[in-house]
Design a protein around this motif. Structure first.
Motif, PDB file in Angstrom:
ATOM      1  N   MET A  16       0.803  -1.230   0.000  1.00 20.93           N
ATOM      2  CA  MET A  16       0.000   0.000   0.000  1.00 20.93           C
ATOM      3  C   MET A  16       0.831   1.272   0.000  1.00 20.93           C
ATOM      4  O   MET A  16       0.546   2.217  -0.735  1.00 20.93           O
ATOM      5  CB  MET A  16      -0.942   0.008   1.219  1.00 20.93           C
ATOM      6  CG  MET A  16      -2.012  -1.048   1.167  1.00 20.93           C
ATOM      7  SD  MET A  16      -2.911  -1.102  -0.393  1.00 20.93           S
ATOM      8  CE  MET A  16      -3.798   0.434  -0.365  1.00 20.93           C
ATOM      9  N   ASP A  35      10.349   3.262   5.600  1.00 17.66           N
ATOM     10  CA  ASP A  35      10.223   1.852   5.989  1.00 17.66           C
ATOM     11  C   ASP A  35      11.413   1.523   6.882  1.00 17.66           C
ATOM     12  O   ASP A  35      12.463   2.169   6.795  1.00 17.66           O
ATOM     13  CB  ASP A  35      10.164   0.915   4.778  1.00 17.66           C
ATOM     14  CG  ASP A  35       9.428  -0.385   5.096  1.00 17.66           C
ATOM     15  OD1 ASP A  35       8.259  -0.549   4.675  1.00 17.66           O
ATOM     16  OD2 ASP A  35      10.007  -1.235   5.804  1.00 17.66           O
ATOM     17  N   GLU A  97      -1.122  -4.849   9.560  1.00 13.01           N
ATOM     18  CA  GLU A  97      -2.423  -4.776  10.251  1.00 13.01           C
ATOM     19  C   GLU A  97      -2.365  -5.498  11.601  1.00 13.01           C
ATOM     20  O   GLU A  97      -2.928  -6.577  11.778  1.00 13.01           O
ATOM     21  CB  GLU A  97      -3.508  -5.373   9.333  1.00 13.01           C
ATOM     22  CG  GLU A  97      -4.934  -5.236   9.833  1.00 13.01           C
ATOM     23  CD  GLU A  97      -5.503  -3.824   9.724  1.00 13.01           C
ATOM     24  OE1 GLU A  97      -4.789  -2.906   9.280  1.00 13.01           O
ATOM     25  OE2 GLU A  97      -6.665  -3.649  10.101  1.00 13.01           O
ATOM     26  N   LYS A 102       0.453  -0.755  15.523  1.00 12.91           N
ATOM     27  CA  LYS A 102      -0.078   0.563  15.142  1.00 12.91           C
ATOM     28  C   LYS A 102      -0.128   1.478  16.361  1.00 12.91           C
ATOM     29  O   LYS A 102       0.266   2.650  16.286  1.00 12.91           O
ATOM     30  CB  LYS A 102      -1.455   0.416  14.485  1.00 12.91           C
ATOM     31  CG  LYS A 102      -1.374  -0.234  13.090  1.00 12.91           C
ATOM     32  CD  LYS A 102      -2.691  -0.224  12.367  1.00 12.91           C
ATOM     33  CE  LYS A 102      -2.698  -1.066  11.098  1.00 12.91           C
ATOM     34  NZ  LYS A 102      -2.054  -0.470   9.933  1.00 12.91           N
ATOM     35  N   SER A 124      -7.040  -1.509   7.714  1.00 17.61           N
ATOM     36  CA  SER A 124      -8.155  -2.093   6.967  1.00 17.61           C
ATOM     37  C   SER A 124      -9.403  -2.194   7.825  1.00 17.61           C
ATOM     38  O   SER A 124     -10.478  -2.497   7.303  1.00 17.61           O
ATOM     39  CB  SER A 124      -7.782  -3.496   6.488  1.00 17.61           C
ATOM     40  OG  SER A 124      -6.765  -3.420   5.531  1.00 17.61           O
ATOM     41  N   ALA A 243      -4.551  -8.532  -2.901  1.00 15.95           N
ATOM     42  CA  ALA A 243      -4.359  -7.621  -1.768  1.00 15.95           C
ATOM     43  C   ALA A 243      -3.155  -8.032  -0.934  1.00 15.95           C
ATOM     44  O   ALA A 243      -2.501  -7.193  -0.317  1.00 15.95           O
ATOM     45  CB  ALA A 243      -5.611  -7.599  -0.897  1.00 15.95           C
TER      46      ALA A 243
HETATM   47  N1  LIG Z   1      -2.862  -4.884   0.880  1.00 12.64           N
HETATM   48  C1  LIG Z   1      -4.046  -4.328   0.686  1.00 12.64           C
HETATM   49  O1  LIG Z   1      -4.770  -4.595  -0.284  1.00 12.64           O
HETATM   50  C2  LIG Z   1      -4.548  -3.286   1.654  1.00 12.64           C
HETATM   51  C3  LIG Z   1      -5.603  -2.461   1.267  1.00 12.64           C
HETATM   52  C4  LIG Z   1      -6.026  -1.444   2.132  1.00 12.64           C
HETATM   53  C5  LIG Z   1      -5.426  -1.305   3.367  1.00 12.64           C
HETATM   54  N2  LIG Z   1      -4.412  -2.145   3.743  1.00 12.64           N
HETATM   55  C6  LIG Z   1      -3.786  -1.933   5.038  1.00 12.64           C
HETATM   56  O2  LIG Z   1      -2.582  -1.184   4.821  1.00 12.64           O
HETATM   57  C7  LIG Z   1      -1.628  -1.518   5.828  1.00 12.64           C
HETATM   58  C8  LIG Z   1      -0.362  -2.004   5.157  1.00 12.64           C
HETATM   59  O3  LIG Z   1      -0.660  -3.126   4.359  1.00 12.64           O
HETATM   60  P1  LIG Z   1       0.337  -3.660   3.236  1.00 12.64           P
HETATM   61  O4  LIG Z   1      -0.387  -4.729   2.492  1.00 12.64           O
HETATM   62  O5  LIG Z   1       0.909  -2.502   2.499  1.00 12.64           O
HETATM   63  O6  LIG Z   1       1.475  -4.316   4.156  1.00 12.64           O
HETATM   64  P2  LIG Z   1       2.972  -4.725   3.758  1.00 12.64           P
HETATM   65  O7  LIG Z   1       3.336  -5.835   4.673  1.00 12.64           O
HETATM   66  O8  LIG Z   1       3.099  -4.919   2.285  1.00 12.64           O
HETATM   67  O9  LIG Z   1       3.823  -3.412   4.155  1.00 12.64           O
HETATM   68  C9  LIG Z   1       3.967  -2.976   5.458  1.00 12.64           C
HETATM   69  C10 LIG Z   1       5.366  -2.357   5.596  1.00 12.64           C
HETATM   70  O10 LIG Z   1       5.449  -1.665   6.843  1.00 12.64           O
HETATM   71  C11 LIG Z   1       6.811  -1.742   7.272  1.00 12.64           C
HETATM   72  N3  LIG Z   1       6.841  -1.366   8.685  1.00 12.64           N
HETATM   73  C12 LIG Z   1       6.543  -2.123   9.776  1.00 12.64           C
HETATM   74  N4  LIG Z   1       6.656  -1.377  10.904  1.00 12.64           N
HETATM   75  C13 LIG Z   1       7.013  -0.127  10.525  1.00 12.64           C
HETATM   76  C14 LIG Z   1       7.281   1.083  11.221  1.00 12.64           C
HETATM   77  N5  LIG Z   1       7.188   1.161  12.545  1.00 12.64           N
HETATM   78  N6  LIG Z   1       7.651   2.175  10.506  1.00 12.64           N
HETATM   79  C15 LIG Z   1       7.761   2.109   9.159  1.00 12.64           C
HETATM   80  N7  LIG Z   1       7.517   0.989   8.437  1.00 12.64           N
HETATM   81  C16 LIG Z   1       7.140  -0.116   9.113  1.00 12.64           C
HETATM   82  C17 LIG Z   1       7.228  -3.154   6.944  1.00 12.64           C
HETATM   83  O11 LIG Z   1       8.643  -3.259   6.849  1.00 12.64           O
HETATM   84  C18 LIG Z   1       6.514  -3.378   5.601  1.00 12.64           C
HETATM   85  O12 LIG Z   1       7.372  -3.103   4.507  1.00 12.64           O
HETATM   86  C19 LIG Z   1      -2.300  -2.574   6.714  1.00 12.64           C
HETATM   87  O13 LIG Z   1      -2.911  -1.955   7.800  1.00 12.64           O
HETATM   88  C20 LIG Z   1      -3.352  -3.172   5.781  1.00 12.64           C
HETATM   89  O14 LIG Z   1      -4.420  -3.776   6.474  1.00 12.64           O
HETATM   90  C21 LIG Z   1      -3.943  -3.121   2.901  1.00 12.64           C
END
Ligand SMILES: NC(=O)c1ccc[n+]([C@@H]2O[C@H](COP(=O)([O-])OP(=O)(O)OC[C@H]3O[C@@H](n4cnc5c(N)ncnc54)[C@H](O)[C@@H]3O)[C@@H](O)[C@H]2O)c1
Length: 248
Positions: A16, A35, A97, A102, A124, A243
């Motif tokens: 995302m 990140d 998530e 968070k 989410s 996703a």
């Molecule tokens: N994947 C989807 O389709 C989707 C859609 C809408 C919302 N979301 C939500 O978006 C959020 C991220 O999802 P994603 O799929 O991108 O996850 P992801 O695992 O692809 O990416 C998350 C990133 O966050 C980094 N991270 C962890 N702790 C951190 C911190 N303290 N500071 C900075 N970076 C940090 C990790 O290294 C990782 O690269 C979640 O809450 C998810 O539920 C996901």
């Protein structure tokens, strides 16, 4: 709040975060994309530049001039230094998530970020009021739920926490509109994970799994039937796959 001259911090550069950074940079914001993992930042940059929904592809499709694409990339600073996000106008959190992660993320940034920084979670489905309660800025805390792939999907599910101010809602709605999204403001709920989109989507996934378990149809057949019936771009199982691992 308009995109031009707005400073955005995006935390988490995974599926995302990289797309969110790209959308906001195209719309004129300067973006610090954070990140913890430098290799994720490298992939995020590659994704923004050359990914299926990245800048190069937008240029090839005639959606963006090469000058605008280059300028957007210039506006994104990929970083492992959290201090670079402290003076953001809006800090968007897109880390995994997990509520514990968070909450501690927001607690830390509440100490270091500028007082005027609005905190926006791309969770989410966790309660916005519950995350806001970990900070001293519940009035400047909001949910901004994006859909994947962020550069394509128009979703801007804006979740008003119990203490989110109208000023915060107005600023984020205006920013979402100026970055080409369709904001819809909804109420927070602390009784069930998932706001509107994921509550309804996961109810469908539950039913689709019941159909599989009862031997009525397999996953591919269900995806085919649902896309043919409703003209969806993908079925319930295809959506879950995209996703979690991106849309290659
Ligand atoms: N994947 C989807 O389709 C989707 C859609 C809408 C919302 N979301 C939500 O978006 C959020 C991220 O999802 P994603 O799929 O991108 O996850 P992801 O695992 O692809 O990416 C998350 C990133 O966050 C980094 N991270 C962890 N702790 C951190 C911190 N303290 N500071 C900075 N970076 C940090 C990790 O290294 C990782 O690269 C979640 O809450 C998810 O539920 C996901």
């Amino acid at each position: 709040m308009d995109s031009k001259n707005t400073k955005i911090g995006v935390a988490g550069a995974g599926v995302m975060g990289s797309g969110i950074a790209q959308v906001l940079a195209i719309s004129g914001c300067t973006v610090a994309c954070l990140d913890l993992d430098a290799s994720v930042l490298k992939s995020a940059r590659k994704n923004v530049e050359e990914g299926r929904f990245g800048l190069q592809s937008a240029v090839e499709l005639g959606k963006l001039s090469i000058e605008d694409a280059n300028a957007a990339l210039e506006r994104i600073n990929f970083t492992t230094e959290s201090e670079e996000l402290n003076d953001s106008d809006v800090l968007i959190e897109a880390i995994p998530e997990r509520l514990d992660l968070k909450v501690s993320f927001w607690k830390e940034f509440d100490k270091t970020a500028s007082d005027s920084t609005i905190f926006a979670s791309n969770s989410s489905g966790f309660s916005i009021s519950a995350m806001a309660a970990a900070t001293d800025r519940a009035d400047r805390f909001i949910g901004w739920h994006w859909a994947s792939p962020a550069p394509v999907m128009k979703l801007a599910e804006i979740i008003r926490g119990s203490k989110t101010s109208q000023e915060t809602v107005d600023k984020i709605v205006s920013l979402a509109k100026s970055s080409g999204k369709n904001p819809v403001v909804i109420a927070d709920s602390d009784t069930k994970w998932g706001y509107v989109t994921n509550r309804i989507y996961f109810a469908m996934v539950e039913e689709a799994l019941a159909v599989v378990n009862q031997g009525i149809a397999n996953r591919d057949e269900i995806d085919q039937l649902m896309t043919d019936c409703f003209r969806w771009p993908t079925g319930p199982f295809g959506m879950t796959k995209g996703a979690s691992s991106g849309w290659k």
